[in-house]
Design an enzyme around this catalytic site. Structure first.
Site, PDB file in Angstrom:
ATOM      1  CB  CYS A  80     -21.068  47.478   0.741  1.00  0.00           C
ATOM      2  SG  CYS A  80     -20.011  45.776   0.941  1.00  0.00           S
ATOM      3  CB  CYS A 115     -27.397  42.022  -2.519  1.00  0.00           C
ATOM      4  SG  CYS A 115     -26.330  40.908  -3.475  1.00  0.00           S
ATOM      5  CB  CYS A 162     -12.482  46.717   2.741  1.00  0.00           C
ATOM      6  SG  CYS A 162     -13.971  46.051   1.884  1.00  0.00           S
ATOM      7  CB  CYS A 174     -25.918  45.242  -0.626  1.00  0.00           C
ATOM      8  SG  CYS A 174     -24.382  46.085  -0.967  1.00  0.00           S
ATOM      9  CD  GLU A 234     -18.690  53.682   0.942  1.00  0.00           C
ATOM     10  OE1 GLU A 234     -19.394  54.579   0.656  1.00  0.00           O
ATOM     11  OE2 GLU A 234     -18.824  52.631   1.756  1.00  0.00           O
TER      12      GLU A 234
HETATM   13  N1  SAH Z   1     -20.183  41.634  -4.620  1.00  0.00           N
HETATM   14  C1  SAH Z   1     -19.312  41.164  -3.730  1.00  0.00           C
HETATM   15  C2  SAH Z   1     -18.463  41.929  -2.994  1.00  0.00           C
HETATM   16  C3  SAH Z   1     -18.968  43.133  -2.300  1.00  0.00           C
HETATM   17  S1  SAH Z   1     -19.814  42.974  -0.837  1.00  0.00           S
HETATM   18  C4  SAH Z   1     -20.091  40.149  -3.000  1.00  0.00           C
HETATM   19  O1  SAH Z   1     -21.571  39.920  -2.994  1.00  0.00           O
HETATM   20  O2  SAH Z   1     -19.565  39.237  -2.219  1.00  0.00           O
HETATM   21  C5  SAH Z   1     -18.967  42.239   0.547  1.00  0.00           C
HETATM   22  C6  SAH Z   1     -19.829  41.337   1.621  1.00  0.00           C
HETATM   23  O3  SAH Z   1     -20.792  42.251   2.511  1.00  0.00           O
HETATM   24  C7  SAH Z   1     -20.802  40.467   0.815  1.00  0.00           C
HETATM   25  O4  SAH Z   1     -21.029  39.282   1.536  1.00  0.00           O
HETATM   26  C8  SAH Z   1     -22.090  41.134   1.101  1.00  0.00           C
HETATM   27  O5  SAH Z   1     -23.505  40.392   0.797  1.00  0.00           O
HETATM   28  C9  SAH Z   1     -21.944  41.836   2.377  1.00  0.00           C
HETATM   29  N2  SAH Z   1     -22.971  42.912   2.797  1.00  0.00           N
HETATM   30  C10 SAH Z   1     -23.311  44.016   1.804  1.00  0.00           C
HETATM   31  N3  SAH Z   1     -24.309  44.884   2.300  1.00  0.00           N
HETATM   32  C11 SAH Z   1     -24.388  44.195   3.957  1.00  0.00           C
HETATM   33  C12 SAH Z   1     -24.863  44.677   5.142  1.00  0.00           C
HETATM   34  N4  SAH Z   1     -25.742  45.858   5.182  1.00  0.00           N
HETATM   35  N5  SAH Z   1     -24.743  43.916   6.135  1.00  0.00           N
HETATM   36  C13 SAH Z   1     -23.831  42.958   6.029  1.00  0.00           C
HETATM   37  N6  SAH Z   1     -23.133  42.541   5.018  1.00  0.00           N
HETATM   38  C14 SAH Z   1     -23.322  43.264   3.955  1.00  0.00           C
END
Ligand code: SAH
Length: 342
Positions: free
Chosen positions: A331, A114, A103, A117, A90
């Site tokens: 994400c 994480c 993005c 996520c 996506e």
């Molecule tokens: N792997 C990379 C980039 C992808 S995620 C990273 O970790 O930075 C992009 C951003 O969105 C990251 O800061 C991630 O921690 C955040 N993110 C992921 N899921 C999220 C959610 N449910 N709510 C808010 N931020 C989120």
């Protein structure tokens, strides 16, 4: 071999082997990266014979739009693309007053784990090729009919876990022979893979590096992000200073606020001592709750409070404008829903 994933120099080498004249390299590169065609047959100034030869010899990445959702709140559009092997990824298109931003995803799935996520719930499927990252932008600019001026590598996947392909992508997308998107308008976000940050620093690109911080101490970070078991905050901060020294680019920290977990008075104090005096900026994002986990986002007033307190302590803070909340904006949410439905 994917034709769209080749740098100009690699394309030159390939065409030399094919015995094609040099000017063909510029023509084909231009069709791919400036005119953004989705099929070799659209390269109309090439002979039919050459087009056939290219089709025979190379793959040609072209993403198929499987689904699109448009936010009724802010016009943000989320795209679900199908790759040639049947995987889905996506990408998000956001309209800001300073221009249009895309993005992109850098991997199919993610193995960073994480806790908040959605991209990582099923682990990593595979890395994306440079052409597959480029084509997210090419297809979106063709579908919307608008120029893309900013790129954030903040979709699904960890860019430092697909380092070589991401680097190649960055070089091609900012190449003046292609879409020529200024490196200053490109942000790459990492969960904090230290060797990757140091390696990228040495490339001396002018892109912005964003670090997913999300917690101000190792202990709290480990509870949200498994990568914190591999690299301590001290190591991450050192790598960030190194990045700044090498590139002169200010680091951007991302901090997803989770109610009762990392949004309290004590985190304000800890964040302040972590970031004080550093040339950086912190971006607060109320966490976008995913249904698989029980994390709730900080209330609006507390987000503002958190910001005010940090600012009083001399830290640069912005609050991420939330976009596309009504269209599975975070994400991996759309891909996941799509997989559940089919
Ligand atoms: N792997 C990379 C980039 C992808 S995620 C990273 O970790 O930075 C992009 C951003 O969105 C990251 O800061 C991630 O921690 C955040 N993110 C992921 N899921 C999220 C959610 N449910 N709510 C808010 N931020 C989120």
């Amino acid at each position: 071999m994917d034709l769209k994933s080749l740098s100009f120099e690699e394309l030159q080498e390939e065409f030399a082997i094919l015995g094609e004249p040099k000017f063909r390299v510029s023509q084909v590169y231009d069709w791919m990266h400036k005119k953004c065609v989705s099929d070799i047959d659209e390269m109309t100034n090439l002979s039919k014979a050459l087009r056939e030869k290219l089709k025979e010899k190379y793959e040609f990445t072209s993403l198929r739009m499987a689904r699109m959702q448009e936010s009724e709140i802010d016009g943000t559009r989320k795209f679900l693309f199908e790759l040639s092997d049947g995987n889905f990824i996506e990408s998000v298109w956001m309209k800001y007053h300073h221009g249009n931003s895309v993005c992109i995803s850098s991997q199919v799935g993610c193995r960073m784990g994480c806790k908040f996520c959605a991209s990582t719930l099923d682990g990593l499927e595979r890395n994306l090729l440079p052409g597959e990252m480029l084509d997210q932008i090419y297809r979106i600019s063709q579908i919307t009919g608008e120029r893309v001026s900013n790129i954030v590598v903040m979709g699904s996947g960890e860019p430092m876990d697909n380092y070589d392909n991401v680097l190649k992508f960055l070089k091609i997308i900012s190449d003046e022979r292609g879409l020529c998107i200024s490196q200053r308008n490109i942000t790459v976000s990492t969960c904090g893979i230290v060797p990757g940050i140091r390696k990228l620093a040495e490339e001396k690109l002018q892109i912005t590096l964003a670090i997913s911080l999300h917690a101000p101490t190792d202990e709290k970070r480990k509870a949200l992000m498994p990568i914190a078991n591999s690299y301590s905050l001290a190591e991450v901060m050192d790598a960030c200073r190194f990045y700044f020294d090498k590139t002169g680019r200010r680091i951007s920290f991302e901090y997803a606020l989770v109610k009762g977990v990392n949004d309290r008075e004590e985190e304000v104090a800890e964040l302040t001592s972590l970031l004080k005096g550093m040339n950086c900026h912190i971006n607060l994002i109320p966490v976008n709750p995913i249904k698989e986990r029980d994390y709730r986002s900080t209330d609006r007033t507390n987000v503002l409070n958190f910001q005010n307190k940090l600012e009083k302590n001399g830290i640069n803070v912005t609050i991420r404008r939330e976009m596309g909340r009504d269209i599975d904006g975070a994400c991996g949410q759309l891909r996941r829903r799509h997989m559940e439905e089919v």
